[in-house]
Design a protein around this motif. Structure first.
Motif, PDB file in Angstrom:
ATOM      1  N   TYR A   6      60.700  10.681  84.803  1.00  0.00           N
ATOM      2  CA  TYR A   6      60.665  10.651  83.347  1.00  0.00           C
ATOM      3  C   TYR A   6      61.195   9.322  82.826  1.00  0.00           C
ATOM      4  O   TYR A   6      62.109   8.736  83.393  1.00  0.00           O
ATOM      5  CB  TYR A   6      61.491  11.797  82.752  1.00  0.00           C
ATOM      6  N   ARG A   8      62.429   7.358  79.053  1.00  0.00           N
ATOM      7  CA  ARG A   8      62.963   7.725  77.740  1.00  0.00           C
ATOM      8  C   ARG A   8      63.232   6.463  76.933  1.00  0.00           C
ATOM      9  O   ARG A   8      63.806   5.492  77.453  1.00  0.00           O
ATOM     10  CB  ARG A   8      64.258   8.529  77.904  1.00  0.00           C
ATOM     11  N   TRP A  39      50.754   4.978  70.310  1.00  0.00           N
ATOM     12  CA  TRP A  39      50.782   6.093  71.262  1.00  0.00           C
ATOM     13  C   TRP A  39      51.775   7.171  70.813  1.00  0.00           C
ATOM     14  O   TRP A  39      51.424   8.327  70.633  1.00  0.00           O
ATOM     15  CB  TRP A  39      51.126   5.543  72.648  1.00  0.00           C
ATOM     16  N   LYS A  40      53.003   6.797  70.619  1.00  0.00           N
ATOM     17  CA  LYS A  40      54.020   7.716  70.111  1.00  0.00           C
ATOM     18  C   LYS A  40      54.604   7.142  68.822  1.00  0.00           C
ATOM     19  O   LYS A  40      54.914   5.954  68.754  1.00  0.00           O
ATOM     20  CB  LYS A  40      55.145   7.905  71.126  1.00  0.00           C
ATOM     21  N   VAL A  56      61.831   9.374  72.389  1.00  0.00           N
ATOM     22  CA  VAL A  56      60.578   9.764  73.032  1.00  0.00           C
ATOM     23  C   VAL A  56      60.856   9.861  74.524  1.00  0.00           C
ATOM     24  O   VAL A  56      61.472   8.976  75.107  1.00  0.00           O
ATOM     25  CB  VAL A  56      59.466   8.732  72.767  1.00  0.00           C
ATOM     26  N   GLU A  57      60.412  10.936  75.144  1.00  0.00           N
ATOM     27  CA  GLU A  57      60.573  11.117  76.587  1.00  0.00           C
ATOM     28  C   GLU A  57      59.270  11.637  77.164  1.00  0.00           C
ATOM     29  O   GLU A  57      58.617  12.489  76.564  1.00  0.00           O
ATOM     30  CB  GLU A  57      61.716  12.098  76.876  1.00  0.00           C
ATOM     31  N   TRP A  58      58.880  11.125  78.329  1.00  0.00           N
ATOM     32  CA  TRP A  58      57.611  11.539  78.918  1.00  0.00           C
ATOM     33  C   TRP A  58      57.665  11.396  80.430  1.00  0.00           C
ATOM     34  O   TRP A  58      58.520  10.709  80.990  1.00  0.00           O
ATOM     35  CB  TRP A  58      56.456  10.717  78.354  1.00  0.00           C
ATOM     36  N   LYS A  59      56.722  12.048  81.093  1.00  0.00           N
ATOM     37  CA  LYS A  59      56.626  12.002  82.546  1.00  0.00           C
ATOM     38  C   LYS A  59      55.885  10.740  82.962  1.00  0.00           C
ATOM     39  O   LYS A  59      54.768  10.486  82.515  1.00  0.00           O
ATOM     40  CB  LYS A  59      55.896  13.237  83.078  1.00  0.00           C
ATOM     41  N   ASP A  62      51.768  10.158  84.005  1.00  0.00           N
ATOM     42  CA  ASP A  62      51.005  11.344  83.589  1.00  0.00           C
ATOM     43  C   ASP A  62      49.760  10.911  82.814  1.00  0.00           C
ATOM     44  O   ASP A  62      49.648  11.115  81.609  1.00  0.00           O
ATOM     45  CB  ASP A  62      51.897  12.253  82.738  1.00  0.00           C
ATOM     46  N   ASP A 134      50.747  11.275  78.778  1.00  0.00           N
ATOM     47  CA  ASP A 134      51.437  12.406  78.160  1.00  0.00           C
ATOM     48  C   ASP A 134      50.549  13.058  77.094  1.00  0.00           C
ATOM     49  O   ASP A 134      51.005  13.434  76.013  1.00  0.00           O
ATOM     50  CB  ASP A 134      52.772  11.955  77.566  1.00  0.00           C
ATOM     51  N   SER A 136      48.364  11.838  75.081  1.00  0.00           N
ATOM     52  CA  SER A 136      48.096  11.092  73.857  1.00  0.00           C
ATOM     53  C   SER A 136      47.446   9.761  74.208  1.00  0.00           C
ATOM     54  O   SER A 136      47.798   9.129  75.209  1.00  0.00           O
ATOM     55  CB  SER A 136      49.387  10.838  73.069  1.00  0.00           C
TER      56      SER A 136
END
Length: 213
Positions: A6, A8, A39-40, A56-59, A62, A134, A136
């Motif tokens: 992840y 962040r 994107w975010k 914002v946190e994502w894998k 992904d 993620d 998006s």
């Protein structure tokens, strides 16, 4: 140290103005035809007693391949179909078995360079194809029938953070940022970044700090 599954980015606003923080990926030089989109997006109010914050946190990794549509009213790209994708794999859009409606085949059709994802348009019309992270959109490209999108992931995953008065996810990342954009990257050592909008010598700017998780 292994790369964290992840990533962040913490977003702090230490100014007296409200901002929409937008995170986007800069296309790799080996993928010059791609266009970055916001994107975010996180709206962060002005500071009170303490700095206002969001995150914002994502894998990591992904990714997905996508057919997108242009929303004329909202002036942004929207995901029509997303299929999970892996680096080093090739995918295709076809109308076979889909009642002549362009659709991404869920299984890879072959391999490509290990840092790339490719998506070939085998329909008979021009489509907006994209890569998601993620779930998006991060980049888009208008691809004619028979053409392909090629996305290259950087060795260390790099992003850019900008501040806008207002922006929506899926809008093209244009040069209307209120503050000078800053680059943020993740690698084996740094897995958590903090981006702060602050005042310095009478000017507002963005500052980046990196941390190990």
């Amino acid at each position: 140290m292994a790369v964290s599954p992840y990533h962040r980015i913490e977003l702090l606003n230490n100014t007296e103005k409200s901002y929409h923080f937008a995170i986007y990926q800069r296309p790799h030089p080996k993928s010059p035809a791609l266009r970055s989109v916001a994107w975010k997006v996180r709206g962060v109010p002005p500071r009170g007693v303490f700095a206002s914050a969001s995150f914002v946190e994502w894998k990591a990794g992904d990714y997905g391949v996508c057919i997108a549509d242009w929303d004329e009213k909202r002036e942004r790209y929207l995901e029509r179909q997303i299929i999970g994708a892996q680096l080093g794999k090739a995918y295709r859009v076809s109308t076979v078995d889909c009642d002549d409606i362009p659709s991404i085949c869920p299984k890879p059709t072959g391999s490509t360079d290990e840092r790339f994802i490719s998506l070939t348009n085998e329909s008979d019309e021009t489509l907006v194809l994209g890569i998601t992270l993620d779930l998006s959109l991060v980049v888009v490209q208008s691809v004619e029938a028979g053409g392909s999108l090629r996305f290259c992931a950087a060795e260390s995953t790099a992003y850019c953070v900008s501040c806008y008065r207002y922006i929506q996810a899926g809008q093209v990342a244009v040069l209307t940022s209120l503050l000078t954009p800053v680059d943020v990257s993740f690698d084996d050592e740094y897995e958590h970044c903090k981006v702060v909008a602050t005042n310095h010598n009478g000017k507002r700017l963005l500052r980046v700090s990196k941390f190990c998780m």
